[in-house]
Design an enzyme around this catalytic site. Structure first.
Site, PDB file in Angstrom:
ATOM      1  N   ARG A 125       0.866  -1.186   0.000  1.00 38.41           N
ATOM      2  CA  ARG A 125       0.000   0.000   0.000  1.00 38.41           C
ATOM      3  C   ARG A 125       0.900   1.232   0.000  1.00 38.41           C
ATOM      4  O   ARG A 125       1.736   1.411   0.885  1.00 38.41           O
ATOM      5  CB  ARG A 125      -0.973   0.000   1.175  1.00 38.41           C
ATOM      6  N   HIS A 180      -2.344   3.478   6.252  1.00 37.19           N
ATOM      7  CA  HIS A 180      -3.324   2.431   6.566  1.00 37.19           C
ATOM      8  C   HIS A 180      -4.726   3.028   6.495  1.00 37.19           C
ATOM      9  O   HIS A 180      -5.628   2.462   5.873  1.00 37.19           O
ATOM     10  CB  HIS A 180      -3.052   1.869   7.957  1.00 37.19           C
ATOM     11  N   TYR A 233       6.852   4.774  10.733  1.00 35.64           N
ATOM     12  CA  TYR A 233       7.339   3.389  10.776  1.00 35.64           C
ATOM     13  C   TYR A 233       7.862   2.868   9.433  1.00 35.64           C
ATOM     14  O   TYR A 233       8.351   1.744   9.368  1.00 35.64           O
ATOM     15  CB  TYR A 233       6.238   2.457  11.295  1.00 35.64           C
TER      16      TYR A 233
END
Length: 341
Positions: free
Chosen positions: A259, A263, A272
């Site tokens: 992706r 999210h 991250y």
């Protein structure tokens, strides 16, 4: 060959990153190939506009799909008219292919209960936001077809890599194997379950090999190759309807992809993920990969691409106008379908 025996670096692939043919091309006519390309472009443009709407305060939290168009559109095109789709919360592109208007997806993320009003002939279960909760539902749905004698019907259940760490995943997969149900379990392995990387989900070499524990086949495919995804999904659906005497109906497909965005729009992936990692995966983008193949085959040219982009922009504009023309829901409406009168 089972996934356990297959080197994960040699996952099923039809097109390489540059759109060159490296595997067996599925039997699709030129019109269908153009349609797959258009729906991928539609999904990407819709995604970009939806993120923009959320940033402007015109929509609530939204889960972006960019980078996953190849897996969503390729798999959805393999479904027959009577087949069913069991989504998670990111399958906006696949839902369009199955007949859910873009307006409905927008309304859902704008907080309207009407967003869950799926057309009867679309054969789509409601969006499932709780992780993996839809997997037992899918297994039970497919079992009901066997009990009712619908031997020509199959389905696909979408979930992410993080779902494979949930109990519902194991219970649903176990049930599917024991009762031999006609369901394809499609894992969108996009490398990150919010901020948890794939390697923190399991020590198994692949996610697809988990199917072996439940007695049925697992297949790993290049999820950013729409033709490979179509091919693998079509074969799995055919097996679900009419398996050989020595094989079970279910299949688990692990579509390896990425992706590109967050999210959800409530997430900050820069905390991250490294930019270098994102750029490496963007080089595998499914849309230019398919476009290069179609151009090489003489199926697409500059004029057709421009026409597709213009029509896609118009379709998304009209969907946004239609969704925003609806009166805003009242907060108490969220309880209308929760409690009996």
């Amino acid at each position: 060959m089972s996934t356990i025996e297959r080197d994960p670096e040699n996952r099923v692939q039809v097109l390489d990153e540059d759109g060159n043919v490296v595997g067996d091309v599925p039997d699709l006519d030129e019109e269908t190939l153009r349609s797959i390309y258009r729906d991928m472009k539609l999904s990407r443009h819709f995604d970009e506009r939806a993120v923009s709407l959320q940033r402007q305060g015109r929509m609530g939290t939204y889960p972006p799909l960019s980078g996953q168009e190849g897996a969503q559109i390729g798999s959805a095109y393999a479904l027959a008219d009577d087949d069913w789709m069991v989504p998670s919360y990111r399958e906006h592109g696949a839902a369009v292919v199955r007949g859910l208007p873009l307006k409905q997806t927008l309304l859902y993320w704008m907080g309207y209960e009407a967003g869950n009003d799926v057309p009867e002939d679309a054969n789509i279960l409601p969006v499932a936001v709780p992780i993996a909760s839809q997997i037992p539902h899918a297994a039970g749905l497919a079992w009901s077809w066997k009990l009712q004698g619908h031997d020509d019907r199959a389905g696909i259940c979408y979930f992410g890599d993080g779902a494979t760490s949930e109990g519902d995943f194991h219970e649903g997969m176990n049930f599917a194997g024991v009762y031999d149900v006609p369901m394809v379990f499609f894992c969108n392995n996009n490398q990150w379950a919010i901020s948890v990387p794939r390697e923190r989900q399991t020590a198994a070499e692949t996610l697809a090999q988990k199917a072996e524990a439940y007695g049925f086949e697992g297949v790993q495919v290049d999820g950013m190759d729409p033709l490979a995804v179509y091919k693998v999904t079509q074969e799995a659906l055919e097996k679900a309807r009419d398996p050989d005497t020595d094989e079970l109906r279910p299949t688990m497909i692990e579509a390896v992809q990425y992706r590109f965005g967050a999210h959800t729009t409530a997430d900050d992936p820069t905390v991250y993920r490294d930019d270098e990692e994102v750029e490496e995966w963007k080089a595998k983008d499914p849309i230019p990969r398919l476009e290069a193949y179609l151009r090489n085959e003489g199926i697409l040219d500059d004029e057709e691409v421009s026409d597709i982009e213009a029509s896609v922009e118009q379709q998304v504009d009209e969907a946004i106008d239609a969704a925003e023309s609806e009166p805003r829901p009242e907060p108490e409406e969220m309880f209308e379908h929760v409690y009996a009168e």
